[in-house]
Motif scaffolding. Sequence first.
Motif, mmCIF file in Angstrom:
data_model
loop_
_atom_site.group_PDB
_atom_site.id
_atom_site.type_symbol
_atom_site.label_atom_id
_atom_site.label_comp_id
_atom_site.label_asym_id
_atom_site.label_seq_id
_atom_site.Cartn_x
_atom_site.Cartn_y
_atom_site.Cartn_z
ATOM 1 N N ARG A 546 26.235 -89.269 -18.016
ATOM 2 C CA ARG A 546 27.583 -89.127 -18.581
ATOM 3 C C ARG A 546 28.601 -88.769 -17.498
ATOM 4 N NH1 ARG A 546 24.554 -86.693 -22.790
ATOM 5 N NH2 ARG A 546 24.931 -84.617 -21.925
ATOM 6 N N ILE A 547 28.233 -87.889 -16.589
ATOM 7 C CA ILE A 547 29.145 -87.495 -15.509
ATOM 8 C C ILE A 547 29.442 -88.686 -14.601
ATOM 9 C CG2 ILE A 547 29.320 -86.100 -13.407
ATOM 10 C CD1 ILE A 547 27.826 -83.887 -14.885
ATOM 11 N N SER A 548 28.409 -89.424 -14.233
ATOM 12 C CA SER A 548 28.589 -90.586 -13.358
ATOM 13 C C SER A 548 29.470 -91.643 -14.012
ATOM 14 C CB SER A 548 27.218 -91.178 -13.016
ATOM 15 O OG SER A 548 27.348 -92.339 -12.225
ATOM 16 N N GLU A 549 29.238 -91.926 -15.287
ATOM 17 C CA GLU A 549 30.040 -92.935 -15.989
ATOM 18 C C GLU A 549 31.489 -92.490 -16.139
ATOM 19 O OE1 GLU A 549 27.980 -93.596 -19.620
ATOM 20 O OE2 GLU A 549 26.444 -94.906 -18.725
ATOM 21 N N GLU A 550 31.689 -91.187 -16.350
ATOM 22 C CA GLU A 550 33.055 -90.700 -16.501
ATOM 23 C C GLU A 550 33.810 -90.810 -15.185
ATOM 24 O OE1 GLU A 550 36.479 -88.925 -18.286
ATOM 25 O OE2 GLU A 550 34.808 -90.228 -18.872
ATOM 26 N N LYS A 551 33.173 -90.533 -14.071
ATOM 27 C CA LYS A 551 33.845 -90.661 -12.781
ATOM 28 C C LYS A 551 34.211 -92.124 -12.505
ATOM 29 C CE LYS A 551 30.803 -88.187 -10.342
ATOM 30 N NZ LYS A 551 30.197 -87.430 -9.213
ATOM 31 N N LYS A 552 33.349 -93.035 -12.912
ATOM 32 C CA LYS A 552 33.675 -94.458 -12.771
ATOM 33 C C LYS A 552 34.860 -94.827 -13.656
ATOM 34 C CE LYS A 552 28.943 -95.926 -11.673
ATOM 35 N NZ LYS A 552 27.762 -96.707 -12.160
ATOM 36 N N ARG A 553 34.898 -94.274 -14.872
ATOM 37 C CA ARG A 553 36.006 -94.580 -15.787
ATOM 38 C C ARG A 553 37.330 -94.074 -15.225
ATOM 39 N NH1 ARG A 553 39.108 -92.571 -20.009
ATOM 40 N NH2 ARG A 553 38.416 -90.436 -19.604
ATOM 41 N N LEU A 554 37.322 -92.874 -14.676
ATOM 42 C CA LEU A 554 38.564 -92.320 -14.132
ATOM 43 C C LEU A 554 39.055 -93.110 -12.924
ATOM 44 C CD1 LEU A 554 37.840 -88.473 -14.379
ATOM 45 C CD2 LEU A 554 39.122 -89.928 -15.956
ATOM 46 N N LYS A 555 38.133 -93.743 -12.206
ATOM 47 C CA LYS A 555 38.525 -94.595 -11.077
ATOM 48 C C LYS A 555 39.184 -95.888 -11.539
ATOM 49 C CE LYS A 555 35.054 -93.197 -7.617
ATOM 50 N NZ LYS A 555 35.942 -92.987 -6.449
ATOM 51 N N SER A 556 38.814 -96.356 -12.729
ATOM 52 C CA SER A 556 39.254 -97.682 -13.179
ATOM 53 C C SER A 556 40.478 -97.642 -14.092
ATOM 54 C CB SER A 556 38.107 -98.391 -13.907
ATOM 55 O OG SER A 556 37.704 -97.659 -15.053
ATOM 56 N N VAL A 557 40.651 -96.568 -14.862
ATOM 57 C CA VAL A 557 41.771 -96.491 -15.803
ATOM 58 C C VAL A 557 43.055 -96.151 -15.047
ATOM 59 C CG1 VAL A 557 42.717 -95.294 -17.808
ATOM 60 C CG2 VAL A 557 40.275 -95.828 -17.709
ATOM 61 N N ARG A 558 44.105 -96.942 -15.276
ATOM 62 C CA ARG A 558 45.388 -96.743 -14.602
ATOM 63 C C ARG A 558 46.497 -96.531 -15.630
ATOM 64 N NH1 ARG A 558 45.289 -98.332 -9.201
ATOM 65 N NH2 ARG A 558 43.322 -99.312 -8.555
ATOM 66 N N ILE A 559 47.521 -95.797 -15.225
ATOM 67 C CA ILE A 559 48.655 -95.550 -16.112
ATOM 68 C C ILE A 559 49.944 -95.837 -15.354
ATOM 69 C CG2 ILE A 559 47.392 -93.768 -17.384
ATOM 70 C CD1 ILE A 559 49.336 -91.745 -15.987
ATOM 71 N N SER A 560 50.990 -96.120 -16.111
ATOM 72 C CA SER A 560 52.333 -96.302 -15.550
ATOM 73 C C SER A 560 53.316 -95.629 -16.488
ATOM 74 C CB SER A 560 52.675 -97.789 -15.400
ATOM 75 O OG SER A 560 51.847 -98.397 -14.433
ATOM 76 N N GLY A 561 53.931 -94.555 -16.014
ATOM 77 C CA GLY A 561 54.894 -93.834 -16.839
ATOM 78 C C GLY A 561 54.236 -93.157 -18.027
ATOM 79 N N GLY A 562 55.065 -92.774 -18.992
ATOM 80 C CA GLY A 562 54.541 -92.154 -20.202
ATOM 81 C C GLY A 562 54.506 -90.636 -20.117
ATOM 82 N N ASP A 563 54.066 -90.022 -21.227
ATOM 83 C CA ASP A 563 54.048 -88.555 -21.317
ATOM 84 C C ASP A 563 53.060 -87.929 -20.339
ATOM 85 O OD1 ASP A 563 55.917 -88.723 -23.318
ATOM 86 O OD2 ASP A 563 54.455 -88.595 -24.955
ATOM 87 N N LEU A 564 51.912 -88.577 -20.123
ATOM 88 C CA LEU A 564 50.921 -88.023 -19.199
ATOM 89 C C LEU A 564 51.500 -87.945 -17.785
ATOM 90 C CD1 LEU A 564 48.135 -87.022 -18.368
ATOM 91 C CD2 LEU A 564 47.375 -89.419 -18.239
ATOM 92 N N ALA A 565 52.125 -89.039 -17.333
ATOM 93 C CA ALA A 565 52.704 -89.050 -15.991
ATOM 94 C C ALA A 565 53.789 -87.985 -15.857
ATOM 95 C CB ALA A 565 53.268 -90.431 -15.673
ATOM 96 N N ALA A 566 54.607 -87.824 -16.890
ATOM 97 C CA ALA A 566 55.675 -86.820 -16.847
ATOM 98 C C ALA A 566 55.097 -85.408 -16.789
ATOM 99 C CB ALA A 566 56.576 -86.979 -18.068
ATOM 100 N N ASP A 567 54.043 -85.182 -17.554
ATOM 101 C CA ASP A 567 53.410 -83.858 -17.572
ATOM 102 C C ASP A 567 52.767 -83.548 -16.218
ATOM 103 O OD1 ASP A 567 53.066 -81.543 -18.919
ATOM 104 O OD2 ASP A 567 51.499 -82.244 -20.271
ATOM 105 N N VAL A 568 52.113 -84.540 -15.629
ATOM 106 C CA VAL A 568 51.488 -84.353 -14.318
ATOM 107 C C VAL A 568 52.537 -84.064 -13.255
ATOM 108 C CG1 VAL A 568 50.209 -85.529 -12.480
ATOM 109 C CG2 VAL A 568 49.435 -85.723 -14.846
ATOM 110 N N THR A 569 53.649 -84.781 -13.304
ATOM 111 C CA THR A 569 54.732 -84.557 -12.346
ATOM 112 C C THR A 569 55.291 -83.142 -12.477
ATOM 113 O OG1 THR A 569 55.327 -86.907 -12.366
ATOM 114 C CG2 THR A 569 57.013 -85.338 -11.610
ATOM 115 N N ARG A 570 55.442 -82.693 -13.719
ATOM 116 C CA ARG A 570 55.989 -81.346 -13.949
ATOM 117 C C ARG A 570 55.042 -80.257 -13.429
ATOM 118 N NH1 ARG A 570 55.076 -77.658 -17.713
ATOM 119 N NH2 ARG A 570 53.743 -79.105 -18.891
#
Length: 729
Positions: A546-570
């Motif tokens: 599960r840990i290995s698959e999750e690290k692969k998922r985080l490498k592949s999923v991308r975001i552009s803008g949105g609430d998550l990006a704003a929260d991370v910037t803050r």
Amino acid sequence: MQTLTHHLSRLASHFPSSSSPALRPLIFTSARLALQPRYVAFRRNLRQSRSFTCNFSRSFTVSASSYGDLRSDETGDEKFDVIVVGGGHAGCEAALASARLGAKTLLLTLNIDRIAWQPCNPAVGGPAKSQLVHEVDALGGEIGKIADRCYLQKRILNVSRGPAVRALRAQTDKREYAFEMKKIVESTPNLSIREAMVTDILLGKNDNVEGVSTFFGMNFYAPSVVLTTGTFMSGKIWVGRTSMPAGRAGESASQGLTENLQQLGFETDRLKTGTPARVDNRTVNFSILEPQHGDEEVGWFSFDPDFHIEREQMCCYLTRTTKSTHQLIKDNLHETPTYGGWIEAKGPRYCPSIEDKIVRFQDKESHQIFLEPEGRNVPELYVQGFSTGLPERLQLPLLRTLPGLENCSMLRPAYAVEYDYLPAHQCHRSLMTKKIDGLFFSGQINGTTGYEEAAAQGIISGINAARNADGKPLIVLERETSYIGTLIDDLVTKDLREPYRVLTSRSEHRLLLRSDNADSRLTPLGREIGLIDDRRWKLYEDKQTRISEEKKRLKSVRISGGDLAADVTRLSSQPVKDFSTLESLLKKPHIEYKIFDKHGFGNKTLSRIEKECVEIDIKYEGFIIRQQSQLQQMVHQQHRPLPENLDYYAMTTLCLEAREKLSKVRPETIGQASRVGGVSPADITALLIILESKKRKAHDQKRHQLLNSLRIDEEQHVQEVPLTETISS
């Protein structure tokens, strides 16, 4: 070597840095050293050369009872595969490990009702100690499970600092802890228990151990014997000027074994420790004290989720010493065994008595004192940080100088205890002694202090005692693979003359030796040895997947803008670029995995512990690579000369003990410095950084001087040119 390679691949895949081809050989080499048997123990009628294989078929006879079915000869002498002497924390882990590996094991203890007793603070864990507990559990040990089952309060220490120094600490119910461990010991197949005082080690014709003899004349035979005598070997407790033979209050000392070991050629010495008074919680004014509550999110020592059962937590409290406390101690120092000159044995440097604190830190106006419960159904409070050797008539007045304890009642007086130990340089890193084949030392007999250090040594000696009895090569853990390896390496390499306590600063590899990855480092080894059963192995494999698959998922999923990006910037004060991966967001400062859960990008199938593992692996990948590089540099620095005029006392990144020892010895090279007692590899790393900094400053100064010299020459040349032309004309 097929199974060994399989284990190495798992260890390497855990570290993000292993993806780098340049670093993979270093990781594999360290892991291979950890598993490679360095000492081959064998019976005299067996072949001396043996290979490390995965075939763990046992030649032992299995017994289903803890008290019956003992093998004996016509004389009544009983025969076993392994004998463990002492029923403390080292003895329990040693006996359980041995029995679970199939060895017919006998546990001899002075008092069956005091198995796994916590005579000092009923607590498990703390800085570096919690890493030991996690590692013992990862190998298949018991201390972590019992602590999880019997806790009164749990807290994560050093939360604001990095994962390498975070530590779980549990206040435990003293009586419940001992009761639960005793139940486990009594119900384990192949394990028999007996009350006895061992006085002699029995040797064979080739100076190999054959068994033990007791005070009442019984002989018990086995090819492997583990001594875990704690503070009982010629123990003596002191309260002021008064002393009596005892291993701890209310329990008799073990007599005769020290003399026998000396006759066998072993060096012995004396150490001391102490425990504070206990007070009645019904007589304490808690309203003026600072409460210390447990964590809302409970941490766990064991990697087995079956033991993750939350229970109601109790509160601890904080008070402080006062001027009256200090004055009373200063006026009566001559009444204590240490300052009165009746005890010459050294006490623990990192857990000093209150009189030592007053003498050594005279600039401090007060010291923290914690009041901690000893159980759910008893009135006793443990006064942490207040151990003393003062006479009993002075102890209650001393306690009443503390805020909140002005009207307290004392239930048990504080006392100091001195005891015999054997400097551990007489052992191999397998914990088998160098003089006698088949004889192992573990726990305070090796000069350590603490339940966790004892348990860590106990499980290794138990494993190796069983393997020795079955003619298998012994296991050695290298210091770069575990805190257990660091602990044992320190014990057997350095001539330690004061009680040893494990610290995160003792390991130069602490970023790699965290609590969260202890199972990744050691559970495969526990499986190969035979202590990890199928259920536990399945839990481990599923978690790693599960840990290995999750690290692969985080490498592949991308975001552009949105609430998550704003929260991370803050939160991070850093901009988020378009098409950023979740992995890159997690590497930003102050960003934790739970922000993904908040915005719907988290993985609901992961547990909180698994999410923490993913976060740490990703966030600290760069630091891990840097530490691996530093380790490679250490290899080439052993013969580097040290300047004669180094001011070690000015090097505040070195621990105080290291500064004292280096200033006294004045080593000529880095290699010599690393072998000075009291100087840890972490100190050597800090020393190298200081030397490199000095080298760069010296280089910059020379460069600056050279540039100044060139500039001055150029200016002089410019001034001389017109003068020459004038003369020519």
